[in-house]
Design a protein around this motif. Structure first.
Motif, PDB file in Angstrom:
ATOM      1  N   ALA A   1       0.841  -1.199   0.000  1.00  0.00           N
ATOM      2  CA  ALA A   1       0.000   0.000   0.000  1.00  0.00           C
ATOM      3  C   ALA A   1       0.873   1.244   0.000  1.00  0.00           C
ATOM      4  N   LEU A   2       0.449   2.217  -0.789  1.00  0.00           N
ATOM      5  CA  LEU A   2       1.166   3.487  -0.845  1.00  0.00           C
ATOM      6  C   LEU A   2       0.213   4.545  -0.306  1.00  0.00           C
TER       7      LEU A   2
ATOM      8  N   MET B   1      -8.631   3.376   5.436  1.00  0.00           N
ATOM      9  CA  MET B   1      -7.807   2.664   6.408  1.00  0.00           C
ATOM     10  C   MET B   1      -8.190   1.193   6.528  1.00  0.00           C
ATOM     11  N   ASP B   2      -9.501   0.944   6.659  1.00  0.00           N
ATOM     12  CA  ASP B   2      -9.921  -0.440   6.870  1.00  0.00           C
ATOM     13  C   ASP B   2      -9.478  -1.330   5.721  1.00  0.00           C
ATOM     14  N   GLU B   3      -9.583  -0.803   4.488  1.00  0.00           N
ATOM     15  CA  GLU B   3      -9.141  -1.568   3.330  1.00  0.00           C
ATOM     16  C   GLU B   3      -7.650  -1.854   3.391  1.00  0.00           C
ATOM     17  N   ILE B   4      -6.897  -0.817   3.689  1.00  0.00           N
ATOM     18  CA  ILE B   4      -5.443  -0.962   3.721  1.00  0.00           C
ATOM     19  C   ILE B   4      -5.042  -2.076   4.678  1.00  0.00           C
ATOM     20  N   PHE B   5      -5.655  -2.050   5.869  1.00  0.00           N
ATOM     21  CA  PHE B   5      -5.255  -3.052   6.851  1.00  0.00           C
ATOM     22  C   PHE B   5      -5.703  -4.454   6.446  1.00  0.00           C
TER      23      PHE B   5
ATOM     24  N   GLU C   1       2.511  -4.747   3.025  1.00  0.00           N
ATOM     25  CA  GLU C   1       3.444  -3.711   3.449  1.00  0.00           C
ATOM     26  C   GLU C   1       2.805  -2.352   3.194  1.00  0.00           C
ATOM     27  N   ILE C   2       3.230  -1.362   3.950  1.00  0.00           N
ATOM     28  CA  ILE C   2       2.687  -0.023   3.778  1.00  0.00           C
ATOM     29  C   ILE C   2       3.838   0.974   3.709  1.00  0.00           C
ATOM     30  N   THR C   3       3.839   1.781   2.652  1.00  0.00           N
ATOM     31  CA  THR C   3       4.822   2.858   2.578  1.00  0.00           C
ATOM     32  C   THR C   3       4.072   4.185   2.631  1.00  0.00           C
ATOM     33  N   VAL C   4       4.568   5.103   3.446  1.00  0.00           N
ATOM     34  CA  VAL C   4       3.924   6.400   3.569  1.00  0.00           C
ATOM     35  C   VAL C   4       4.828   7.483   2.991  1.00  0.00           C
ATOM     36  N   LEU C   5       4.242   8.324   2.158  1.00  0.00           N
ATOM     37  CA  LEU C   5       4.958   9.469   1.607  1.00  0.00           C
ATOM     38  C   LEU C   5       4.390  10.739   2.226  1.00  0.00           C
TER      39      LEU C   5
END
Lengths: 506, 326
Positions: free
Chosen positions: A33-34, A199-203, A208-212
């Motif tokens: 996830a980005l 958020m719920d979808e991402i989790f 993996e999650i990358t935050v920009l």
């Protein structure tokens, strides 16, 4: 080995650097996830990978080999496919023709349609998609168009699939089938880059999650290493106390009364009253007539029956112009189609409906205009290098704030918001909610059309539910519950369920 | 500016070479052309030749300026050449010495023809949703027919002296009337386009018709009006031409619509609407007229001239396209 390795990616637009050396890695058979606020650079980074934008600096390696990506076709031949947020199928062609566009099976110089449909059927079957390859694209709902787009990517042997806000315009049930498809793709070893603000979808979906943030990396986490609070915090760089800054305000006298409004096949016999200080939520499934009703309240279409009373006096809006002069503003659902003039500057977009205020003896007062826009832009916290840049240079969330700025300039009494936060990051969302509350608290009124239940329930003083073009229920804030709303949404649909819910028909 | 986002770094806001070329390409082309012509034929920059170029530019330019308004809304006006001929004939008819009418009558008749045909175009396109290409193609034929009907296609000779002054006269003995008319028209058009709400609305309508409509703009009226402007300016060009050639000729204006479109396009205005500039059109006008005049002076065969001009138009748009990718 990483499927994709992007390092030190830089990109500038109009002399403004928006990516300052970003790193990103995608492993085979995973969903990465980005995330980030609007303008953080997610879409730009992905467009660099998909060859839409040529990046200015940095290296992209695909399966360990440095890749030269100069165009979307370069990216495609390297197995990269991007499912855009706004789809652009050839609407007049069939599903099969869209999937094999440009690579149709050919026999003696002519398209071999038998083969085309057979191959498409095989492909759709393998993906458990139940649709007819001969259906024209325009006949499909948005979600199914998206599925076709994904099928197309798979048929091109894409092993790197970028999904930009794939769920922004589809219903919950459709989200489930999308997730099933993603699981299938993972099992085949495909790497998926998933951009979303939900958020719920991402989790649920991300490994993996990358935050920009502001065009740079904040960090990368594995599933389970980070929770919602921390994630939001890392995106905005500050703690968001509450997503919905809803404050209790005293509800004033009626400002807008709608009586038995009817327009055949769009909405039928709608009556309601909107009061000063109130945020009135309108909820209903896509196609329930919400947007159609709003179009008539703003004079885009004209009702056949019924009347509209504004501050006690009957009004008829022959065009949006009438509505604007009566102090109504409309933040439309379709930002690019109806909200903004993309080639024009931020400044000129902002003053479009209120230009009269900046005219003196027929001539525009450009300094006064510029000053007013600068004030508005900073009060709404729109991120831009200059108000003279074209509005299309902004990210989605900032574009939406320009739409808001433009209506704020008209000093309206009523603002209609139709899906105001679709595809917008949490930071901008909270800002838009705050603006909405402050505006209502000043004795104005807001109509909020929303598909997002938490948003409608978090912001509204009252919720009206539409079902199948008709009014199906009203709830006060103390009575809000998701179950009640969902029930009301389906109230008038039971008998026609099979028509409207294709996926149930086998 | 203080409200800027601190997270966004601002580099020096220099133009990329591409942007520079696409913005100033036509201007550079024009300057180069003038230098080359001056080197080959110093007479090119003689006062009388400059005056000559500007006078012809004024006539063609009136069409191109009107066309710019139409193209900015995303439309096109194919009828301008025919309107020019039509207005030229009808005004010449009333300017005959035998008619013994005031020259203003002739002018008003000509402008009136433009007004009528322009309104017809505008109403067709905006209120009846006829595609601009088709609507103005039709009125082109109508205007042409009206032109021939007036005198059964015979030319109209012997016009009054006052009327002829509009085309051939010089104000103060040296400044051609046509140029003065053009300058006045330009001043009005620049003001309209950049200093009034109306002008802003033209850009908005061309850039996104729906968004303009939702913003409360009367889009139909805006669209209708640009065709009126275009036709009236074309009529003015026709009147000046009749006055200049001292007779009404039915072939006046034939093919001028393509020239006008070429000038607008060379100036960088997008045929898709919403994007463009009036000063660009002025450069387009001068570039094409200098080229024609220069090639004439060099004695280049007309047929070769046509080929060269074709390439110039395409080349200019190619340069402009360089920047459109982003």
């Amino acid at each position: 080995m990483s499927l994709v390795e992007m390092s030190g990616i830089r990109k500038s637009f109009y002399g403004v650097e928006v990516l300052h050396g970003v790193n990103f890695q995608l492993k085979a058979g995973t969903v990465h996830a980005l995330m980030g606020e609007n303008g953080a650079g997610k879409s730009t980074l992905m467009k660099a990978l998909a060859g839409v934008h040529r990046f200015d600096g940095g290296v992209i390696k695909i399966q360990g080999k440095p890749a030269d990506i100069y165009s979307p076709s370069d990216a495609r031949s390297l197995g990269v496919a991007m499912i855009q947020q706004e789809l652009s199928p050839v609407e007049e062609l069939s599903v099969a023709e869209n999937i094999f566009l440009g690579r149709e099976p050919v026999k003696m110089g002519f398209v071999d349609y038998k083969q085309l449909y057979r191959q498409t059927e095989k492909l759709l079957d393998s993906l458990n998609l139940n649709m007819n390859p001969r259906t024209k694209m325009k006949a499909l709902p948005m979600a199914e168009q998206q599925m076709v787009e994904i099928a197309k990517a798979i048929s091109q042997n894409a092993h790197i699939v970028i999904m930009d806000e794939p769920t922004s315009s589809i219903t919950n049930r459709e989200v489930e089938s999308l997730f099933r498809m993603i699981a299938d793709m993972k099992a085949r070893g495909t790497g998926i880059i998933y951009i979303s603000h939900k958020m719920d979808e991402i989790f649920r979906v991300a490994d993996e999650i990358t935050v920009l943030r502001d065009g740079g990396n904040v960090g990368t986490w594995k599933k389970g290493e980070i929770d919602t609070e921390q994630l939001i915090c890392s995106m905005v760089g500050r703690e968001l106390k509450s997503q919905f800054p809803k404050v209790e305000v005293t509800i004033g006298e009626p400002i807008l009364e709608v009586r038995n409004l009817t327009l055949a096949h769009q909405y039928e016999d709608i009556s309601f009253t909107l009061h000063r200080g109130e945020i009135l939520g309108f909820v209903g499934l896509i196609g329930s007539g919400r947007t159609e009703l709003m179009n008539s309240l703003f004079g885009i279409t004209q009702p056949e029956k019924g009347k509209i009373l504004l501050e006690g006096e009957e009004v008829t809006f022959k065009s949006p112009r009438d509505a604007v002069t009566h102090g109504i503003a409309y933040v439309t659902e379709d930002r690019k189609g109806k909200g903004l003039v993309l080639p024009m500057s931020i400044c000129h977009n902002t003053t479009l409906p209120s230009l009269r205020k900046f005219t003196k003896s027929g001539l525009l007062q450009r300094r006064a205009e510029g000053n007013a826009v600068t004030r508005q832009v900073s009060s709404l916290n729109i991120k831009t290098a200059s108000t003279l840049l074209p509005v299309k240079s902004l990210s989605g969330g900032n574009q939406q704030k320009v739409v808001l700025a433009k209506w704020m300039m008209t000093e309206p009494k009523i603002i209609i918001f139709d899906e105001p936060t679709r595809g917008i990051d949490v930071g901008s969302k909270a800002e838009i909610y705050k603006i909405m509350c402050d505006y209502a608290a000043q004795g104005n009124a807001v109509i909020l059309v929303s598909s997002e239940m938490p948003e409608a329930m978090g912001m509204s003083d009252r919720i009206l539910v539409l079902s199948n073009h008709r009014f199906s229920g009203e709830l006060r804030r103390s009575e809000f519950s998701e179950e009640a709303i969902v029930q009301m949404q389906f109230k008038h649909m039971i008998s026609r369920r099979n028509d409207d819910d294709r996926s149930d028909v086998k | 500016m203080s409200q800027l986002d601190p997270g966004v770094q601002i580099k020096r806001r220099t133009m990329s070479r591409r942007q520079f070329v696409s913005t100033f390409g036509s201007l550079i082309g024009l300057i180069l052309l003038i230098i080359i012509m001056y080197a080959l034929k110093p007479n090119f920059l003689s006062t009388s030749n400059i005056r000559n170029i500007l006078r012809i530019s004024s006539i063609n330019g009136l069409l191109a300026v009107g066309m710019t308004f139409v193209v900015l809304t995303g439309g096109i006006d194919l009828s301008v050449g025919a309107v020019m001929g039509c207005a030229g004939m009808y005004s010449a008819y009333f300017a005959q010495t035998s008619m013994n009418k005031h020259w203003m009558v002739a002018v008003l008749v000509g402008v009136g023809m433009g007004l009528i045909i322009g309104t017809f175009n505008g109403v067709c396109v905006s209120y009846f949703r006829v595609p601009p290409f088709v609507g103005t193609l039709g009125s082109m034929s109508i205007a042409k027919g009206l032109t021939f009907l007036l005198t059964d296609a015979k030319p109209i000779p012997s016009l009054s002296t006052e009327f002829k002054f509009l085309g051939g006269g010089n104000i103060g003995g040296w400044l051609p009337t046509a140029i003065v008319i053009m300058l006045v028209v330009l001043a009005i058009c620049f003001t309209l386009l950049y200093k009034t709400r109306y002008g802003r609305y033209i850009f908005a309508v061309g850039g996104n018709l729906n968004a303009a409509h939702v913003s409360g703009i009367n889009t139909k009226r805006i669209i209708c009006s640009v065709y009126i402007i275009s036709s009236v300016l074309a009529a003015l060009a026709g009147i000046i031409t009749s006055a200049r050639v001292t007779s009404g000729v039915t072939s006046t204006g034939d093919g001028y619509e393509t020239n006008a479109i070429a000038m607008v396009v060379i100036g960088g205005t997008s045929l898709a609407g919403g994007r463009g500039r009036l000063w660009g059109t002025i450069i387009g006008i001068l570039l094409l007229q200098c080229l024609t005049n220069g090639l004439d002076m060099l004695g280049v065969n007309t047929y070769y001239q046509m080929i060269i001009k074709g390439f110039v138009v395409i080349g200019a748009v190619m340069l402009d396209g360089l920047n459109a990718e982003d």
